[in-house]
Design an enzyme around this catalytic site. Structure first.
Site, short mmCIF file in Angstrom:
data_model
loop_
_atom_site.label_atom_id
_atom_site.label_comp_id
_atom_site.label_asym_id
_atom_site.label_seq_id
_atom_site.Cartn_x
_atom_site.Cartn_y
_atom_site.Cartn_z
N LYS A 191 -0.77 -12.34 1.82
CA LYS A 191 -0.02 -12.06 0.48
C LYS A 191 0.71 -10.48 0.53
O LYS A 191 -0.16 -9.75 0.01
CB LYS A 191 -0.54 -12.48 -0.68
N GLU A 266 -10.37 -2.10 -0.21
CA GLU A 266 -10.00 -0.62 0.19
C GLU A 266 -9.07 -0.02 -0.99
O GLU A 266 -7.86 -0.66 -1.00
CB GLU A 266 -9.28 -0.61 1.59
N GLU A 397 -5.46 9.11 -9.81
CA GLU A 397 -4.67 9.15 -8.50
C GLU A 397 -3.15 9.05 -8.91
O GLU A 397 -2.65 8.02 -9.65
CB GLU A 397 -5.06 7.72 -7.72
P1 NAD Z 1 -1.53 -2.97 -6.20
O1 NAD Z 1 -2.99 -3.00 -6.42
O2 NAD Z 1 -0.76 -2.47 -7.51
O3 NAD Z 1 -1.05 -3.96 -5.57
C1 NAD Z 1 -1.66 -4.50 -4.03
C2 NAD Z 1 -1.50 -5.73 -3.90
O4 NAD Z 1 -2.28 -6.43 -4.92
C3 NAD Z 1 -0.22 -6.39 -4.03
O5 NAD Z 1 0.29 -7.36 -2.87
C4 NAD Z 1 -0.13 -6.89 -5.35
O6 NAD Z 1 0.82 -8.03 -5.50
C5 NAD Z 1 -1.40 -7.70 -5.34
N1 NAD Z 1 -2.05 -7.66 -6.67
C6 NAD Z 1 -1.60 -7.22 -7.93
N2 NAD Z 1 -2.33 -7.90 -8.92
C7 NAD Z 1 -3.08 -8.93 -8.38
C8 NAD Z 1 -3.69 -9.98 -8.95
N3 NAD Z 1 -4.37 -9.75 -10.26
N4 NAD Z 1 -4.55 -10.76 -8.17
C9 NAD Z 1 -4.33 -10.74 -6.63
N5 NAD Z 1 -3.49 -9.66 -6.18
C10 NAD Z 1 -2.85 -8.93 -7.08
O7 NAD Z 1 -1.65 -1.52 -5.19
P2 NAD Z 1 -0.06 -0.85 -4.81
O8 NAD Z 1 0.52 -0.16 -5.93
O9 NAD Z 1 0.75 -1.77 -4.22
O10 NAD Z 1 -0.62 0.12 -3.67
C11 NAD Z 1 -1.22 1.27 -3.85
C12 NAD Z 1 -2.53 1.56 -3.90
O11 NAD Z 1 -3.35 1.04 -2.99
C13 NAD Z 1 -3.08 2.84 -4.16
O12 NAD Z 1 -4.19 3.01 -5.32
C14 NAD Z 1 -3.75 3.44 -3.00
O13 NAD Z 1 -4.75 4.31 -2.98
C15 NAD Z 1 -4.34 1.94 -2.46
N6 NAD Z 1 -4.55 1.97 -0.86
C16 NAD Z 1 -5.82 2.01 -0.61
C17 NAD Z 1 -6.31 2.08 0.73
C18 NAD Z 1 -7.43 2.27 1.50
O14 NAD Z 1 -7.82 1.88 2.39
N7 NAD Z 1 -8.26 2.37 0.54
C19 NAD Z 1 -5.12 1.97 1.70
C20 NAD Z 1 -3.86 2.07 1.31
C21 NAD Z 1 -3.51 1.74 -0.26
#
Ligand code: NAD
Length: 509
Positions: A191, A266, A397
């Site tokens: 997804k 992550e 962040e």
């Molecule tokens: P997000 O958590 O908003 O979304 C990530 C994914 O989760 C998307 O596909 C979204 O549709 C899905 N999602 C959202 N709510 C959900 C739920 N209730 N159940 C299941 N899936 C759900 O994150 P974002 O804004 O897309 O990405 C940015 C974040 O990702 C930042 O916090 C960044 O630090 C983190 N990130 C971490 C790493 C790492 O390796 N630690 C790498 C890249 C990004």
């Protein structure tokens, strides 16, 4: 024709089919619309134009994808590792062959600059090659003989898994999670993030063209609270590999509780780069600037807090301001651009909101601090000074090209500031004092630390964070630990004594 114009012309060629047919789901090897027929629009942050329509998957699509992954699992699990290896290498070949298409589409969909994205596709190919080569030995175990038993361990793939990815460098991150799952023998339902759907379809297509059997890798687009949630709650999905925000990680843990999901997270970061006065200032400056202003600052490992020793803080900050003001913000398909537009209007509002927070809390905006233009999601690279470690700009962040400077006097103070955040993903330390480097890194709360270096990824090393930055590690064999189950088999070496319940002393029952 300029390189920008030429890239734009090529991009139109690559996007034409998505503009016509939209981004679809891929379930059981077939491209399909969402069961409900619903779509949503993906918008480019470059000029607010619609990129294409996208299938808006929900629980019914996740159900179909999970069923396909479950059906495909036994045959994929039992395929010899050498054959999985060959298919994964062919996927890597396919990525290399379509690297330009992937890079241009990713830039347009996410706003990332081409100078970085042209390498992201190739890094994705490397991820496949790395895990492909490890596929034949993935099941290997140990022999642990005891006086009575020959104990063997072996590893078996856990089953169909869900992979949920974010919008920052979505192509590379998808390969990073999916390649080890496939190499281990798991089947996948992916997804991708709703803000950046295009390259996930290209990647899944490449996999099928490379000979991946139908159902082994399924793609369902849609929103987190809908398709994402259904995936995390599905009883046939054995584990969830998730990359995204820390608060989403908490939600996923709750959603997966009833089906006892194994999770790998992550998550976010507020990573410090700590510069001591004995460091090589020029190299430290290059690295600090690179680690927060590359990839639009939308990078989990970005060094978003600069801890600089008070004795050099004034000079270092003055040089920093000059560099930040000179960063070239522009069209992501222009090779000269260093920072492109942020992913989405929603995220732009979040990042620019911190400019107001900084002002209200009494920090100084030493560079940037404003949106650029009215169209697209452009923001000026920003530097906060005069901040305290307890301010929101030092704790939260922001996930944009925004750096907070925090001077410190002593090593202990630096350590206290560095560790005093909820996160613990990466840290960067600049010093030429070896004992200090060893002492300091030992006490830093972070999953990954670089000394006198920016983040240089080496795939056999463990990748992941502590505290609110994650659970579990990727890379090397750690990825297989997540996607596989350990199994123990004990074989009797002879006729050791077995306790005899219900047997009368000295004779027959
Ligand atoms: P997000 O958590 O908003 O979304 C990530 C994914 O989760 C998307 O596909 C979204 O549709 C899905 N999602 C959202 N709510 C959900 C739920 N209730 N159940 C299941 N899936 C759900 O994150 P974002 O804004 O897309 O990405 C940015 C974040 O990702 C930042 O916090 C960044 O630090 C983190 N990130 C971490 C790493 C790492 O390796 N630690 C790498 C890249 C990004």
């Amino acid at each position: 024709m300029s390189e920008l114009q030429s890239n734009l012309a090529k991009l139109e060629g690559y996007l034409a089919r998505f503009r016509e047919a939209g981004v679809q789901n891929l379930i059981g090897g077939a491209a399909v619309a969402a069961r409900t027929g619903a779509v949503f629009r993906s918008v480019s942050p470059v000029d607010d134009s619609v990129v294409c329509e996208v299938a808006k998957g929900g629980p019914a699509d996740i159900d179909a994808a999970a069923a396909a992954a479950k059906d495909a699992f036994p045959a994929w699990r039992d395929l010899p590792g050498a054959e999985r290896k060959a298919i994964l290498h062919r996927i890597a070949d396919g990525i290399v062959a379509r690297a330009e298409e992937i890079a241009l589409c990713e830039c347009w969909d996410t706003g990332q600059a081409i100078r970085f994205m042209s390498k992201a596709a190739l890094r994705g190919a490397e991820n496949f090659r790395f895990f492909a080569d490890r596929a034949p030995a993935a099941r290997d175990g140990q022999t642990l003989p005891s006086p009575t038993l020959m104990n063997l361990t072996t590893r078996v793939p856990i089953g169909p898994v869900g992979v949920i990815t974010p919008w920052n460098t979505p192509f590379m991150l998808s390969t990073w999670k999916i390649a080890p799952a496939l190499a281990a023998g798991c089947t996948v339902v992916h997804k991708p993030a709703e803000f950046s759907p295009v390259t996930a379809q290209i990647l899944c297509e490449i996999a099928h063209e490379a000979g991946l059997p139908p159902g082994v890798w399924n793609l369902v687009n849609g929103f987190g609270e809908d398709a994402g949630r259904a995936l995390t709650e599905h009883p046939d999905i054995r584990a969830i590999a998730f990359v995204g925000e820390s608060k989403t990680g908490s939600m996923i843990m709750r959603q997966g509780a009833d089906t006892l999901k194994r999770v790998h997270f992550e998550l976010g970061g507020k990573n410090p780069v700590v510069v001591f006065d004995d460091a090589d200032h020029d190299r430290a400056l290059d690295a600090a600037v690179f680690m927060i202003y590359s990839l639009n600052g939308e990078r989990c490992t970005s060094s978003s807090r600069l801890l600089v020793q008070a004795s050099i803080a004034e000079d270092f900050t003055a040089q920093l301001v000059e560099r930040v003001n000179a960063i070239r913000v522009g069209h992501p398909l222009d090779p000269a651009t260093e920072v492109g537009p942020l992913i989405h209007k929603e995220h732009l509002d979040k990042v620019t909101g911190y400019f107001d927070v900084a002002r209200a809390d009494g920090a100084t905006i030493a560079a940037g601090g404003e949106r650029i233009g009215e169209t697209g999601c452009y923001v000026r690279p920003t530097l906060f000074t005069g901040a305290r470690p307890d301010m929101r700009i030092s704790q939260e962040e922001i996930f944009g090209p925004v750096l907070t400077v925090l001077p410190f006097a002593t090593e202990n103070e630096a350590l206290e500031i560095a560790n005093d955040v909820p996160y613990g993903l990466t840290a960067y330390v600049w010093t030429n004092d070896l004992s200090r480097a060893l002492r300091f890194t030992d006490r830093l709360e972070a999953g990954m630390i670089w000394v006198n270096s920016e983040n240089v990824r080496h795939l056999p090393t463990p990748f992941g964070g502590v505290k609110a930055s994650g659970i579990g590690r990727d890379g090397g064999d750690w990825s297989f630990e997540f996607y596989m189950e350990q199994k123990h088999i004990g074989l009797a070496l002879g006729e050791h004594g077995i306790p005899q319940l219900g047997k009368l002393p000295g004779g027959a029952p």
